[in-house]
Design a protein around this motif. Structure first.
Motif, PDB file in Angstrom:
ATOM      1  N   MET A 103      -7.128   3.442  36.879  1.00 38.46           N
ATOM      2  CA  MET A 103      -7.048   3.321  35.501  1.00 38.46           C
ATOM      3  C   MET A 103      -6.479   2.088  34.948  1.00 38.46           C
ATOM      4  SD  MET A 103      -8.436   4.789  32.894  1.00 38.46           S
ATOM      5  CE  MET A 103      -8.277   5.132  31.077  1.00 38.46           C
ATOM      6  N   ILE A 104      -5.420   2.021  35.514  1.00 43.21           N
ATOM      7  CA  ILE A 104      -4.529   0.779  34.991  1.00 43.21           C
ATOM      8  C   ILE A 104      -5.068  -0.486  35.446  1.00 43.21           C
ATOM      9  CG2 ILE A 104      -2.179  -0.448  35.578  1.00 43.21           C
ATOM     10  CD1 ILE A 104      -0.846   2.055  35.208  1.00 43.21           C
ATOM     11  N   LEU A 105      -5.650  -0.571  36.660  1.00 45.14           N
ATOM     12  CA  LEU A 105      -6.525  -1.687  37.114  1.00 45.14           C
ATOM     13  C   LEU A 105      -7.793  -1.870  35.991  1.00 45.14           C
ATOM     14  CD1 LEU A 105      -6.605  -1.272  40.870  1.00 45.14           C
ATOM     15  CD2 LEU A 105      -5.324  -2.870  39.527  1.00 45.14           C
ATOM     16  N   VAL A 106      -8.274  -1.058  35.641  1.00 42.68           N
ATOM     17  CA  VAL A 106      -9.480  -1.208  34.728  1.00 42.68           C
ATOM     18  C   VAL A 106      -8.929  -1.760  33.647  1.00 42.68           C
ATOM     19  CG1 VAL A 106     -11.289   0.060  33.521  1.00 42.68           C
ATOM     20  CG2 VAL A 106     -10.922   0.604  35.941  1.00 42.68           C
ATOM     21  N   LEU A 107      -7.931  -1.187  32.971  1.00 39.26           N
ATOM     22  CA  LEU A 107      -7.297  -1.796  31.797  1.00 39.26           C
ATOM     23  C   LEU A 107      -7.039  -3.125  31.959  1.00 39.26           C
ATOM     24  CD1 LEU A 107      -5.335   1.324  30.476  1.00 39.26           C
ATOM     25  CD2 LEU A 107      -7.346   0.421  29.582  1.00 39.26           C
ATOM     26  N   CYS A 108      -6.346  -3.446  32.964  1.00 44.17           N
ATOM     27  CA  CYS A 108      -5.990  -4.710  33.167  1.00 44.17           C
ATOM     28  C   CYS A 108      -7.132  -5.765  33.389  1.00 44.17           C
ATOM     29  CB  CYS A 108      -4.995  -5.051  34.490  1.00 44.17           C
ATOM     30  SG  CYS A 108      -3.364  -4.147  34.428  1.00 44.17           S
ATOM     31  N   GLY A 109      -8.118  -5.169  33.845  1.00 39.28           N
ATOM     32  CA  GLY A 109      -9.337  -5.895  34.135  1.00 39.28           C
ATOM     33  C   GLY A 109     -10.009  -6.233  32.667  1.00 39.28           C
ATOM     34  N   VAL A 110      -9.896  -5.259  31.556  1.00 34.99           N
ATOM     35  CA  VAL A 110     -10.566  -5.378  30.421  1.00 34.99           C
ATOM     36  C   VAL A 110      -9.606  -6.331  29.732  1.00 34.99           C
ATOM     37  CG1 VAL A 110     -10.686  -4.214  28.261  1.00 34.99           C
ATOM     38  CG2 VAL A 110     -11.806  -2.979  30.140  1.00 34.99           C
ATOM     39  N   VAL A 111      -8.316  -6.247  29.798  1.00 43.97           N
ATOM     40  CA  VAL A 111      -7.299  -7.282  29.050  1.00 43.97           C
ATOM     41  C   VAL A 111      -7.681  -8.641  29.414  1.00 43.97           C
ATOM     42  CG1 VAL A 111      -4.944  -8.238  28.748  1.00 43.97           C
ATOM     43  CG2 VAL A 111      -5.726  -5.501  28.397  1.00 43.97           C
ATOM     44  N   VAL A 112      -7.831  -9.043  30.730  1.00 50.00           N
ATOM     45  CA  VAL A 112      -8.130 -10.216  31.275  1.00 50.00           C
ATOM     46  C   VAL A 112      -9.737 -10.554  30.903  1.00 50.00           C
ATOM     47  CG1 VAL A 112      -8.667 -11.320  33.569  1.00 50.00           C
ATOM     48  CG2 VAL A 112      -6.647 -10.050  33.530  1.00 50.00           C
ATOM     49  N   TRP A 113     -10.566  -9.900  30.755  1.00 55.18           N
ATOM     50  CA  TRP A 113     -11.756 -10.191  30.090  1.00 55.18           C
ATOM     51  C   TRP A 113     -11.603 -10.593  28.931  1.00 55.18           C
ATOM     52  CZ3 TRP A 113     -15.546  -7.187  27.228  1.00 55.18           C
ATOM     53  CH2 TRP A 113     -16.682  -7.967  27.222  1.00 55.18           C
ATOM     54  N   ALA A 136      -9.201 -11.652  27.124  1.00 56.64           N
ATOM     55  CA  ALA A 136      -8.340 -12.913  27.193  1.00 56.64           C
ATOM     56  C   ALA A 136      -9.232 -14.239  27.343  1.00 56.64           C
ATOM     57  CB  ALA A 136      -7.151 -12.802  27.992  1.00 56.64           C
ATOM     58  N   HIS A 137     -10.243 -13.919  28.439  1.00 58.29           N
ATOM     59  CA  HIS A 137     -11.039 -15.167  28.899  1.00 58.29           C
ATOM     60  C   HIS A 137     -11.969 -15.150  27.755  1.00 58.29           C
ATOM     61  CE1 HIS A 137     -13.739 -17.411  31.218  1.00 58.29           C
ATOM     62  NE2 HIS A 137     -14.729 -16.382  31.034  1.00 58.29           N
ATOM     63  N   LEU A 138     -12.733 -14.438  27.274  1.00 59.62           N
ATOM     64  CA  LEU A 138     -13.470 -14.289  26.099  1.00 59.62           C
ATOM     65  C   LEU A 138     -12.907 -15.169  24.811  1.00 59.62           C
ATOM     66  CD1 LEU A 138     -15.507 -11.121  25.998  1.00 59.62           C
ATOM     67  CD2 LEU A 138     -16.286 -13.387  26.838  1.00 59.62           C
ATOM     68  N   ALA A 139     -11.737 -14.856  24.547  1.00 55.94           N
ATOM     69  CA  ALA A 139     -10.921 -15.342  23.657  1.00 55.94           C
ATOM     70  C   ALA A 139     -10.599 -16.784  23.885  1.00 55.94           C
ATOM     71  CB  ALA A 139      -9.561 -14.500  23.006  1.00 55.94           C
ATOM     72  N   SER A 140     -10.485 -17.180  24.967  1.00 52.74           N
ATOM     73  CA  SER A 140     -10.078 -18.735  25.471  1.00 52.74           C
ATOM     74  C   SER A 140     -11.453 -19.362  25.162  1.00 52.74           C
ATOM     75  CB  SER A 140      -9.810 -18.422  26.806  1.00 52.74           C
ATOM     76  OG  SER A 140      -9.527 -19.959  27.313  1.00 52.74           O
ATOM     77  N   GLU A 141     -12.749 -18.874  25.890  1.00 53.82           N
ATOM     78  CA  GLU A 141     -13.896 -19.430  25.279  1.00 53.82           C
ATOM     79  C   GLU A 141     -14.280 -19.479  24.165  1.00 53.82           C
ATOM     80  OE1 GLU A 141     -16.965 -17.067  27.539  1.00 53.82           O
ATOM     81  OE2 GLU A 141     -16.285 -18.114  29.654  1.00 53.82           O
TER      82      GLU A 141
END
Length: 65
Positions: free
Chosen positions: A1-11, A13-18
């Motif tokens: 579950m934590i890995l999924v949340l980390c993945g969502v946060v990274v995704w 952050a990536h969208l915000a950066s773009e």
């Protein structure tokens, strides 16, 4: 579950950066267009205020240089 949340946060952050990169690119494009318009206006002013050939001939003939 934590890995999924980390993945969502990274995704997210990536969208915000773009999105930030796109905004910065658009801002630079607008600034470049404004600079181009300013340069064009300056060039047109210089051309319109330049003395004509006949005016230069008169100045040279009168020795007013």
């Amino acid at each position: 579950m934590i890995l999924v949340l980390c993945g969502v946060v990274v995704w997210i952050a990536h969208l915000a950066s773009e999105a930030r990169a796109e905004r910065d690119a658009e801002k630079r494009k607008v600034e470049a267009l404004e600079a181009q318009k300013s340069q064009l206006a300056l060039s047109q002013t210089q051309v319109s205020t330049a003395p004509t050939d006949s005016a230069l001939d008169q100045i040279l003939a009168a020795g007013e240089f």
